[in-house]
Design an enzyme around this catalytic site. Structure first.
Site, PDB file in Angstrom:
ATOM      1  N   HIS A 196      28.024  49.536  29.686  1.00  0.00           N
ATOM      2  CA  HIS A 196      28.357  48.368  30.502  1.00  0.00           C
ATOM      3  C   HIS A 196      27.330  48.268  31.631  1.00  0.00           C
ATOM      4  CE1 HIS A 196      30.722  45.955  33.392  1.00  0.00           C
ATOM      5  NE2 HIS A 196      31.501  45.595  32.382  1.00  0.00           N
ATOM      6  N   ASP A 220      32.150  57.281  32.155  1.00  0.00           N
ATOM      7  CA  ASP A 220      32.843  56.006  32.357  1.00  0.00           C
ATOM      8  C   ASP A 220      34.027  55.979  31.388  1.00  0.00           C
ATOM      9  OD1 ASP A 220      33.783  53.412  32.249  1.00  0.00           O
ATOM     10  OD2 ASP A 220      31.844  52.482  31.873  1.00  0.00           O
ATOM     11  N   GLN A 244      37.503  52.231  29.554  1.00  0.00           N
ATOM     12  CA  GLN A 244      38.111  51.779  28.305  1.00  0.00           C
ATOM     13  C   GLN A 244      38.915  52.874  27.623  1.00  0.00           C
ATOM     14  OE1 GLN A 244      38.139  48.666  27.167  1.00  0.00           O
ATOM     15  NE2 GLN A 244      36.885  47.929  28.857  1.00  0.00           N
ATOM     16  N   LYS A 289      42.762  48.202  33.651  1.00  0.00           N
ATOM     17  CA  LYS A 289      42.665  48.412  32.203  1.00  0.00           C
ATOM     18  C   LYS A 289      43.897  49.149  31.671  1.00  0.00           C
ATOM     19  CE  LYS A 289      38.130  47.336  32.285  1.00  0.00           C
ATOM     20  NZ  LYS A 289      37.532  46.134  31.701  1.00  0.00           N
ATOM     21  N   CYS A 329      29.154  41.965  29.410  1.00  0.00           N
ATOM     22  CA  CYS A 329      28.453  42.808  30.388  1.00  0.00           C
ATOM     23  C   CYS A 329      27.696  43.948  29.710  1.00  0.00           C
ATOM     24  CB  CYS A 329      29.412  43.356  31.443  1.00  0.00           C
ATOM     25  SG  CYS A 329      30.091  42.086  32.523  1.00  0.00           S
TER      26      CYS A 329
END
Length: 412
Positions: free
Chosen positions: A129, A206, A209, A232, A370
């Protein structure tokens, strides 16, 4: 694909916790397939937020009156809840931020300013991202470090042999996502971390998600940093966390200056607070942080294992149905995927398709998500992305596929 089985969760009970789903859009029942962008907010989260503003609204940590003490206690209860949710060694390793983007910027700016130097190498993957690309570009410009990109194959999977080849004594940090927001690829994150550690590199994961789909255990992963976002995870917007190991957080300079992050201030100098407060300057997003706790409760009450099994069931069911539609082209076909389907339809532009689906009450995401460098690699401008959450159903997928079929027929 393997045979589809029914996961034992009470979908009606789960959907009842999301009143937003019980509405019509353009005269059609809402079907919300944009969960990779932001999931809907559970009712217990909304109730907690309302209760804070109606009963306990006060600033935290600095007041001795009852409302301030109640607010502080509830705020710190969420820190403790995150600690248990990701299995950090201690709650003080949890820093509250605005979200994954700010968390990564904190690491790239504060940690990077101290530990990156000219010629050091930063490894990021082709799946990232923008929020895990741009902060490192800025860090590289400031320090003279060099960014190297871990390539992927046509299925959207990291080429591990190429990753191993890129690793060297110059590798200072490896910053990768656990799950791709565009393609749904679940990366072999434990192996990626172990290889980085073997080369003495710091790891920044990260997990935005991954958090709603995969059980996180930072001690088992053995990562240095990990970031995630509440929105999220069926929680409020504007809240996220950065996990960091105590030793590395203590060695990292503050991100911002102001109230809360200090012990003593004089015009001749300042003594900084202990972690995590050293990184939490100013009044935080108190109510939303407090409400975030209830989003984690919602996830744990169902269980990550049950959520992942059900979402995999939805993913498999949807792929079986979609592949029967002429002109359907999946983008990202990794063997290990979260419940995200990016695709193109022959003769229909993604933006047109998104608008036509919205007319039928179906919310999907269109564009580059993104991840422009990823789209450039795939030689496309963007995709349509349907992403499923635990409150979605096979019946919704049936309506979605039927709508796609009718749209395709119009564009023949």
């Amino acid at each position: 694909m393997s045979a589809i089985t029914t996961t034992a969760i009470d979908i009606a009970k789960i959907r009842a916790q999301f009143p937003v789903l019980d509405q019509e859009v353009n005269g059609k029942p809402l079907i919300y397939f944009d969960n990779a962008a932001t999931s809907q907010t559970a009712k217990n989260v909304v109730d907690a937020l309302v209760e804070f503003y109606e009963k306990d609204h006060a600033n935290i940590h600095r007041g001795i009156h009852t409302l301030a003490e109640r607010s502080t206690k509830a705020f710190e209860a969420t820190r403790e809840r995150v600690h248990r949710f990701i299995n950090s060694e201690e709650a003080d390793e949890i820093i509250f931020t605005k979200g994954t983007t700010e968390s990564i910027n904190l690491v790239a700016q504060s940690w990077g300013s101290k530990f990156l130097k000219k010629g050091d190498e930063i490894l990021i993957s082709q799946l990232e991202h923008h929020s895990n690309i741009v902060p490192w570009q800025l860090a590289a410009e400031r320090t003279g470090a060099i960014i190297k990109v871990i390539p992927i194959n046509a299925k959207g999977e990291i080429l591990m042999d190429e990753y191993k080849r890129l690793l060297s004594a110059k590798t200072k940090v490896v910053a990768v996502n656990y799950v791709s927001n565009s393609l749904g690829t679940i990366n072999p994150i434990k192996e990626i971390i172990d290889l980085a550690i073997a080369h003495g590199a710091t790891t920044m994961i990260d997990a935005a998600q991954a958090a709603p789909h995969v059980k996180l255990d930072v001690q088992e992963l053995n990562c240095d940093f990990l970031a995630l976002s509440s929105h999220k995870m069926y929680g409020p917007t504007g809240v996220g966390i950065l996990y960091g190991r105590r030793d590395i957080l203590e060695a990292t300079p503050p991100y911002q200056g102001g109230g809360e992050m200090i012990k003593d201030v004089s015009f001749s100098g300042t003594t900084f607070n202990d972690i995590p407060y050293k990184f939490e300057a100013g009044t935080p997003n108190i109510g939303e942080v407090i409400a975030f706790k209830y989003a984690m409760d919602f996830i744990d009450d169902i269980g990550h294992e049950n959520i992942q099994a059900y979402e995999n069931e939805l993913l498999e069911y949807a792929m079986d149905k979609l592949q029967q539609i002429p002109g359907f082209t999946p983008i990202g076909t990794a063997d290990n995927k979260a419940s995200v389907i990016s695709f193109l339809m022959q003769n229909v532009h993604p933006y047109d398709l998104g608008q036509l689906l919205d007319v039928k009450g179906i919310a999907v995401r269109t564009g580059h998500h993104c991840t422009q460098p990823l789209m450039d690699f795939l030689k496309i401008d963007g995709t349509v992305r349907a992403s499923f959450a635990v409150y979605n159903t096979k019946e919704e997928i049936d309506i979605f596929c039927d709508a796609l079929q009718k749209i395709v027929e119009r564009f023949k």
